[in-house]
Scaffold this motif. Structure first.
Motif, short mmCIF file in Angstrom:
data_model
loop_
_atom_site.label_atom_id
_atom_site.label_comp_id
_atom_site.label_asym_id
_atom_site.label_seq_id
_atom_site.Cartn_x
_atom_site.Cartn_y
_atom_site.Cartn_z
N ARG A 3 38.27 23.24 53.77
CA ARG A 3 38.93 23.93 52.66
C ARG A 3 38.54 23.24 51.35
O ARG A 3 38.37 22.04 51.32
CB ARG A 3 40.44 23.92 52.85
CG ARG A 3 40.86 24.60 54.17
CD ARG A 3 42.35 24.62 54.34
NE ARG A 3 43.00 25.66 53.58
CZ ARG A 3 42.95 26.97 53.85
NH1 ARG A 3 42.24 27.40 54.84
NH2 ARG A 3 43.60 27.84 53.13
N ARG A 5 39.11 23.40 46.82
CA ARG A 5 39.89 23.91 45.68
C ARG A 5 38.92 24.46 44.65
O ARG A 5 37.99 23.77 44.24
CB ARG A 5 40.75 22.81 45.08
CG ARG A 5 41.88 22.39 46.02
CD ARG A 5 42.86 21.46 45.37
NE ARG A 5 43.61 22.06 44.29
CZ ARG A 5 44.67 22.87 44.44
NH1 ARG A 5 45.06 23.22 45.63
NH2 ARG A 5 45.31 23.33 43.39
N VAL A 37 43.80 35.40 51.48
CA VAL A 37 43.87 34.06 50.89
C VAL A 37 44.51 34.14 49.51
O VAL A 37 45.36 33.32 49.15
CB VAL A 37 42.47 33.41 50.82
CG1 VAL A 37 42.53 32.08 50.10
CG2 VAL A 37 41.89 33.26 52.21
N ARG A 40 48.21 34.57 49.80
CA ARG A 40 48.86 33.31 50.16
C ARG A 40 48.93 32.34 48.99
O ARG A 40 49.93 31.67 48.76
CB ARG A 40 48.12 32.66 51.33
CG ARG A 40 48.78 31.37 51.81
CD ARG A 40 47.95 30.60 52.81
NE ARG A 40 46.82 29.97 52.13
CZ ARG A 40 45.56 30.09 52.50
NH1 ARG A 40 45.24 30.80 53.53
NH2 ARG A 40 44.61 29.47 51.82
N GLU A 41 47.86 32.26 48.20
CA GLU A 41 47.74 31.24 47.16
C GLU A 41 48.33 31.63 45.80
O GLU A 41 48.82 30.79 45.07
CB GLU A 41 46.27 30.87 46.97
CG GLU A 41 45.68 30.10 48.13
CD GLU A 41 46.19 28.68 48.20
OE1 GLU A 41 46.28 28.02 47.15
OE2 GLU A 41 46.48 28.23 49.32
N ARG A 46 53.95 30.39 41.45
CA ARG A 46 52.82 29.73 40.78
C ARG A 46 52.48 30.43 39.47
O ARG A 46 52.14 29.78 38.48
CB ARG A 46 51.61 29.69 41.70
CG ARG A 46 51.82 28.72 42.87
CD ARG A 46 50.56 28.47 43.63
NE ARG A 46 49.67 27.62 42.84
CZ ARG A 46 48.40 27.42 43.13
NH1 ARG A 46 47.86 28.01 44.18
NH2 ARG A 46 47.65 26.64 42.38
N ILE A 104 43.00 27.36 43.40
CA ILE A 104 43.53 27.75 44.70
C ILE A 104 42.73 27.05 45.79
O ILE A 104 41.60 26.63 45.58
CB ILE A 104 43.48 29.29 44.89
CG1 ILE A 104 42.05 29.81 44.77
CG2 ILE A 104 44.40 29.98 43.89
CD1 ILE A 104 41.90 31.29 45.10
N GLU A 105 43.34 26.93 46.95
CA GLU A 105 42.68 26.31 48.11
C GLU A 105 42.19 27.41 49.03
O GLU A 105 42.96 28.27 49.44
CB GLU A 105 43.66 25.40 48.84
CG GLU A 105 43.00 24.57 49.90
CD GLU A 105 43.96 23.55 50.49
OE1 GLU A 105 44.26 23.70 51.68
OE2 GLU A 105 44.37 22.65 49.76
N VAL A 106 40.87 27.36 49.32
CA VAL A 106 40.26 28.43 50.11
C VAL A 106 39.35 27.83 51.18
O VAL A 106 38.85 26.72 51.03
CB VAL A 106 39.44 29.39 49.21
CG1 VAL A 106 40.30 29.97 48.11
CG2 VAL A 106 38.23 28.70 48.62
#
Length: 122
Positions: A3, A5, A37, A40-41, A46, A104-106
Motif C-alpha cells: 500500500r 500514500r 478504495v 473507503r478513503e 475527512r 489517501i492510502e491505496v
C-alpha cells in the motif's frame, strides 16, 4: 499487498460549485477498480476536517457508483456565500483542487508502473 500514500488526484478528478453558503464537490474515479478504495478513503469526516478552516459545519456524501463518483455537500464552507464572503474564490470553484490534494492510502497495483512512488531502499 503493498500500500502507498498518494494524493487523491492520482486516482480521480473533481469538479466544484456552490449554492449560497454550501460547497458542492464531486470526485470521479478514473478507473472502476479505484472506486471502492475512494469510497473507503474519502469519508465525510475527512472532507469536513479538510474544510473546517473555512468554517464548514457538516458534510454529506452521496455515492454514485454507476458513475464511479461521489458528491460531497459541505455546509457553511463559503464564508456566507458569494455576496457576503471576502475570500478571493467566493464561488469555491477551486475547492476541488484542495480535496484532490487529500492523501489517501491505496494498493500500489492501482497506480501505473511509471507513476508509482519509488520504493524505500532503507
Amino acid at each position: 499487498m503493498e500500500r502507498v500514500r498518494v494524493p487523491l488526484n492520482r486516482l480521480a478528478h473533481g469538479r466544484s460549485g456552490d449554492k449560497g453558503n454550501r460547497q458542492n464537490i464531486s470526485v470521479i474515479a478514473y478507473r472502476e477498480d479505484a472506486y471502492p478504495v475512494l469510497v473507503r478513503e474519502v469519508t465525510e469526516a475527512r472532507v469536513l476536517d479538510l474544510f473546517r478552516h473555512r468554517g464548514a459545519s457538516a458534510v454529506t456524501r452521496y455515492e454514485l457508483p454507476k458513475l464511479l463518483a461521489m458528491n460531497f455537500v459541505i455546509e457553511d464552507a463559503l464564508e456566507g456565500g458569494v455576496n457576503a464572503a471576502l475570500a478571493l474564490d467566493t464561488h469555491g470553484k477551486t475547492s476541488a483542487f484542495r480535496l484532490l490534494s487529500l492523501e489517501i492510502e491505496v494498493p500500489a497495483s492501482l497506480l501505473d508502473p511509471d507513476t508509482r512512488p519509488p520504493e524505500n531502499t532503507d
